[in-house]
Scaffold this active site. Structure first.
Site, PDB file in Angstrom:
ATOM      1  N   CYS A   2       0.731  -0.720   0.017  1.00  0.00           N
ATOM      2  CA  CYS A   2      -0.010  -0.236  -0.157  1.00  0.00           C
ATOM      3  C   CYS A   2       0.515   1.445  -0.129  1.00  0.00           C
ATOM      4  O   CYS A   2       2.058   1.587   0.723  1.00  0.00           O
ATOM      5  CB  CYS A   2      -0.989  -0.263   1.338  1.00  0.00           C
ATOM      6  N   ARG A  27       3.804   0.503  -4.537  1.00  0.00           N
ATOM      7  CA  ARG A  27       3.615  -0.167  -3.421  1.00  0.00           C
ATOM      8  C   ARG A  27       2.043  -1.097  -3.201  1.00  0.00           C
ATOM      9  O   ARG A  27       2.560  -2.168  -2.593  1.00  0.00           O
ATOM     10  CB  ARG A  27       3.942   0.461  -1.921  1.00  0.00           C
ATOM     11  N   TRP A  76      -2.534  -2.789  -1.460  1.00  0.00           N
ATOM     12  CA  TRP A  76      -2.548  -4.444  -1.790  1.00  0.00           C
ATOM     13  C   TRP A  76      -3.399  -5.200  -0.912  1.00  0.00           C
ATOM     14  O   TRP A  76      -2.693  -4.824   0.446  1.00  0.00           O
ATOM     15  CB  TRP A  76      -0.075  -4.321  -1.715  1.00  0.00           C
ATOM     16  N   ASN A 102      -2.491   1.533   5.996  1.00  0.00           N
ATOM     17  CA  ASN A 102      -1.265   0.946   5.415  1.00  0.00           C
ATOM     18  C   ASN A 102      -1.020  -0.744   6.341  1.00  0.00           C
ATOM     19  O   ASN A 102      -0.375   0.671   7.596  1.00  0.00           O
ATOM     20  CB  ASN A 102      -0.019   0.751   4.789  1.00  0.00           C
ATOM     21  N   GLY A 103      -1.470  -1.592   5.849  1.00  0.00           N
ATOM     22  CA  GLY A 103      -1.303  -2.869   7.555  1.00  0.00           C
ATOM     23  C   GLY A 103      -1.957  -3.767   7.997  1.00  0.00           C
ATOM     24  O   GLY A 103      -3.332  -3.486   6.671  1.00  0.00           O
ATOM     25  N   GLU A 487      18.430 -16.946  -7.068  1.00  0.00           N
ATOM     26  CA  GLU A 487      17.855 -15.565  -7.885  1.00  0.00           C
ATOM     27  C   GLU A 487      17.632 -15.733  -9.446  1.00  0.00           C
ATOM     28  O   GLU A 487      16.179 -15.125  -9.426  1.00  0.00           O
ATOM     29  CB  GLU A 487      19.491 -14.526  -7.833  1.00  0.00           C
ATOM     30  N   LYS A 491      13.333 -14.368  -9.909  1.00  0.00           N
ATOM     31  CA  LYS A 491      13.483 -13.323 -11.042  1.00  0.00           C
ATOM     32  C   LYS A 491      12.524 -14.491 -11.978  1.00  0.00           C
ATOM     33  O   LYS A 491      11.148 -13.381 -12.908  1.00  0.00           O
ATOM     34  CB  LYS A 491      14.505 -13.129 -12.213  1.00  0.00           C
ATOM     35  N   HIS A 510      20.870 -36.057  -5.877  1.00  0.00           N
ATOM     36  CA  HIS A 510      20.349 -36.259  -4.409  1.00  0.00           C
ATOM     37  C   HIS A 510      19.150 -36.274  -4.760  1.00  0.00           C
ATOM     38  O   HIS A 510      18.192 -36.228  -4.210  1.00  0.00           O
ATOM     39  CB  HIS A 510      21.091 -35.039  -3.373  1.00  0.00           C
ATOM     40  N   LYS A 613       5.406  -4.649  -4.317  1.00  0.00           N
ATOM     41  CA  LYS A 613       7.589  -3.646  -4.048  1.00  0.00           C
ATOM     42  C   LYS A 613       8.384  -4.143  -2.861  1.00  0.00           C
ATOM     43  O   LYS A 613       9.335  -4.765  -2.517  1.00  0.00           O
ATOM     44  CB  LYS A 613       7.906  -2.149  -4.967  1.00  0.00           C
TER      45      LYS A 613
HETATM   46  O1  M6R Z   1      12.809  -4.464   0.125  1.00  0.00           O
HETATM   47  P1  M6R Z   1      13.713  -5.872   0.867  1.00  0.00           P
HETATM   48  O2  M6R Z   1      15.101  -5.602   0.042  1.00  0.00           O
HETATM   49  O3  M6R Z   1      13.500  -6.520   2.122  1.00  0.00           O
HETATM   50  O4  M6R Z   1      12.736  -6.445  -0.149  1.00  0.00           O
HETATM   51  C1  M6R Z   1      13.303  -8.399  -0.343  1.00  0.00           C
HETATM   52  C2  M6R Z   1      12.210  -8.910  -1.133  1.00  0.00           C
HETATM   53  O5  M6R Z   1      11.036  -8.494  -1.034  1.00  0.00           O
HETATM   54  C3  M6R Z   1      12.751  -8.300  -2.129  1.00  0.00           C
HETATM   55  O6  M6R Z   1      13.658  -9.382  -3.117  1.00  0.00           O
HETATM   56  C4  M6R Z   1      12.168  -9.931  -3.608  1.00  0.00           C
HETATM   57  O7  M6R Z   1      12.234 -11.022  -2.840  1.00  0.00           O
HETATM   58  C5  M6R Z   1      11.999  -8.875  -4.405  1.00  0.00           C
HETATM   59  N1  M6R Z   1      10.192  -8.991  -5.077  1.00  0.00           N
HETATM   60  C6  M6R Z   1      12.823 -10.264  -5.226  1.00  0.00           C
HETATM   61  O8  M6R Z   1      13.187  -9.503  -7.049  1.00  0.00           O
END
Ligand code: M6R
Length: 618
Positions: A2, A27, A76, A102-103, A487, A491, A510, A613
């Site tokens: 949010c 957000r 959100w 927000n929250g 990673e 992605k 394994h 985000k």
């Molecule tokens: O703001 P932060 O770095 O704490 O966020 C952590 C994760 O939420 C963030 O890296 C998330 O996994 C990304 N969307 C990955 O691309």
């Protein structure tokens, strides 16, 4: 999660709020809404399910009377689905008061039941926890006609995490906000003031900002800002200058923020290093606030983060253990928080977070402090909560990261944690000065090497274009290549909605090798053949094992590595780098691949489904 914006100033609230929401949309983008008090003292609201553009189109077709006081929200969804009714603002005091939130208000069900008992005729128009807060603040306002007091009285009864902003039609020129464990910053203007979930909300208008502490309430008018605790006592505030400029959070000519931010990976690392390498040594005075002798006395370091930040933490472990010879554990913040970790005053808990607001990480930092550990934050966002809750902060200087998928922040985090590792090695004398200078030289070369990798964007785009029907991709890496495999997989899931898994290559036999069938695409991060370990040979053997079972090999290998050629269907080259620096280069093709594959599928890479985000709820 949010985005929140509040404004008092000129009669242009609608434009200011929509501009702020546009910059905060990353957000949360399930729905959006605004509330504005017009010059005749009327309160107008408009809210729509869907992305912000739906609200903007609606306002264009049917404008809301503009005014000098307003609040705006991009959501959100937590309580209640993403529809018009659950969108914010919510109303109280019979439609005279508007509130955004927000929250999560954890005790909202009890509060709602109590409200219905006291006022059985109350009509709820949404399924949200936020509406309960709006109704309660409205009832309190009716008693005193003091908006700040009304909000303070209500927040004292709320459990959970929240940022709340309220305005009342009888109080034009006033917006009141409160926060607990959820972000809120003040923007200081000239004859106008702002509130925002982060500085992006007002960066177009002012670079002067002020932090608001935990459990504090702020009242803004065009000419004043008053901050108190929940009991109404004035508190000290700290002003700071926002270093980002507005254009940094604009898409510019790029097709997406993700494309722009990947292109900024070299500069994100360069800016994170600027001023921190002096005469072949690390210059990080920020660490001084940890206290004298703390680094020397450590017996353990715990690195915490979530998602991509947790993968940069994994690389941090390799670097700190190799260079500074201190045992390091890496943990997901939410796992660390909810078990019984053994930490002492000789433990340093290092949190890594781009946003500085991730609730899981924030709670883990607070918990670590309660347990007596020292805390360091590696963070990209000024004025955010996690640095404020930590003993020391090393900022990454990646600039604003808007795309939900984290890219440039990752390489900046790794650069920062490597600097930290080398500083600890310096302090503890585990590396000679000449070795430190040489490693810093390698780190300093990374931005140019990243730029070299970016030049291969077109061929990676072509590869992605051929793979739009792919249903599953595997990523393999060993040692420092393992976090990069994770990673790459994250992605691809996140933006292209393709099932993908990252594995440590040694783990293949394994179990995961059972997944290999003819045509299965497998990205392999190939270690340098020049390294003095046998990792390269081992990974080439792993490639042969899966190729024999029909896998399609997409190798990321350093220039001149010919050993992979007989077995790889595609080779993506990266420049020569030593073991711990190679991951910084190998990650870029995977960022590009995920973005290009998602784009080729026609997906919105900046705002992937179901995500936001900043994850500001647990
Ligand atoms: O703001 P932060 O770095 O704490 O966020 C952590 C994760 O939420 C963030 O890296 C998330 O996994 C990304 N969307 C990955 O691309």
């Amino acid at each position: 999660m949010c985005g929140i914006v509040g404004y008092v100033g000129t009669d242009q609230s609608v434009e200011v709020l929509l501009g702020g929401l546009r910059r905060l949309e990353y957000r949360g983008y399930d729905s959006a809404g605004i509330a504005v008090i017009d010059p005749l003292g009327r309160l107008g609201t408009r809210k729509r399910a869907g992305k912000l553009q739906v609200l903007i189109d609606d306002l264009e077709a049917n404008p809301l009377a503009n005014g000098a006081t307003g609040i705006g929200h991009t959501r959100w969804a937590t309580h209640g689905g993403p529809n018009d009714e659950n969108a914010h603002p919510h109303l109280g005091d019979e439609g005279r008061l508007a509130l955004i939130h927000n929250g999560i208000i954890e005790n909202f069900a009890e509060l709602k039941a109590e409200l219905l008992l006291r006022h059985p005729a109350t009509v709820f128009t949404s399924e949200t926890d936020s509406e309960v807060a709006a109704l309660l603040v409205g009832l309190e306002y009716q008693k005193t006609h003091d908006l700040s007091l009304a909000l303070r009285t209500v927040v004292g009864r709320l459990n959970g995490a929240f940022t709340l902003l309220v305005l009342h039609k009888d109080q034009p020129g006033v917006v009141v906000g409160a926060r607990r464990n959820s972000p809120l910053v003040i923007g200081l203007g000239d004859g106008e003031n702002f509130l925002g979930s982060d500085v992006a909300a007002f960066i177009e208008h002012t670079h002067r900002a002020m932090e608001i502490g935990q459990d504090q309430v702020v009242t803004i008018t065009p000419d004043s800002v008053t901050v108190t605790d929940f009991a109404g006592r004035p508190v000290e505030t700290r002003e700071f200058q926002v270093e980002w400029d507005a254009s940094a959070s604009e898409k510019g000519g790029w097709s997406s923020f993700m494309a722009k931010e990947i292109s900024e990976e070299p500069v994100a690392v360069a800016n994170t290093l600027i001023g921190r390498i002096v005469d072949g040594a690390v210059h990080l005075p920020e660490l001084d606030t940890l206290g004298a002798g703390v680094l020397e006395g450590l017996d353990r370091i715990v690195l915490i983060g979530c998602g991509t930040a947790a993968y940069s933490a994994m690389l941090g472990k390799y670097a700190i253990e190799k260079w500074a010879k201190i045992p390091v554990d890496v943990e997901l913040s939410h796992e660390f928080r909810y078990r019984d970790p053994v930490v002492s005053e000789r433990t340093l808990v290092v949190s890594i977070s781009q946003s500085g607001e991730t609730m899981d990480t924030l709670m883990a930092v607070k918990y670590a402090r309660e347990l007596g550990a020292r805390t360091l934050s590696i963070c990209n966002t000024q004025g955010s909560t996690i640095p404020r809750e930590s003993d020391a902060v090393v900022y990454t200087h990646a600039g604003p990261e808007v795309a939900v998928a984290s890219t440039k922040a990752f390489v900046a985090q790794v650069a920062a944690i490597y600097l930290f590792a080398l500083r600890v090695a310096e302090v503890r004398g585990t590396l000679a000065a000449s070795e430190i200078a040489s490693l810093l030289g390698e780190l300093g070369a990374v931005p140019d090497q990243l730029a070299w990798v970016l030049e291969q964007q077109d061929s990676i785009k072509q590869l992605a274009g051929w793979m739009t029907d792919t249903r599953s991709v595997i990523f393999l890496g060993r040692h420092a290549g393992y976090p990069i495999a994770l990673e790459g997989a994250l992605k691809l899931k996140e933006v292209a909605y393709i099932h993908s898994e990252g594995f440590a290559a040694g783990e293949l036999k394994h179990g995961p090798i059972a997944l290999i069938e003819p045509g299965q695409p497998v990205f392999v991060i190939v270690p340098s053949p020049r390294a003095k370990d046998s990792l390269h040979k081992k990974v080439v053997s792993n490639i042969q094992e899966i190729r024999a079972r029909g896998a399609r090999i997409l190798a990321i290998a350093e220039e001149g590595d010919v050993a992979v050629l007989p077995y790889a269907d595609t080779v993506i080259r990266i420049p020569l780098a030593s073991t711990l620096f190679e991951p910084l280069l190998a990650v870029v093709p995977l960022h590009i691949f995920a973005m290009e594959l998602a784009s080729a599928k026609g997906l919105d890479v900046d705002q992937p489904r179901n995500l936001a985000k900043s994850v500001t709820v647990e």
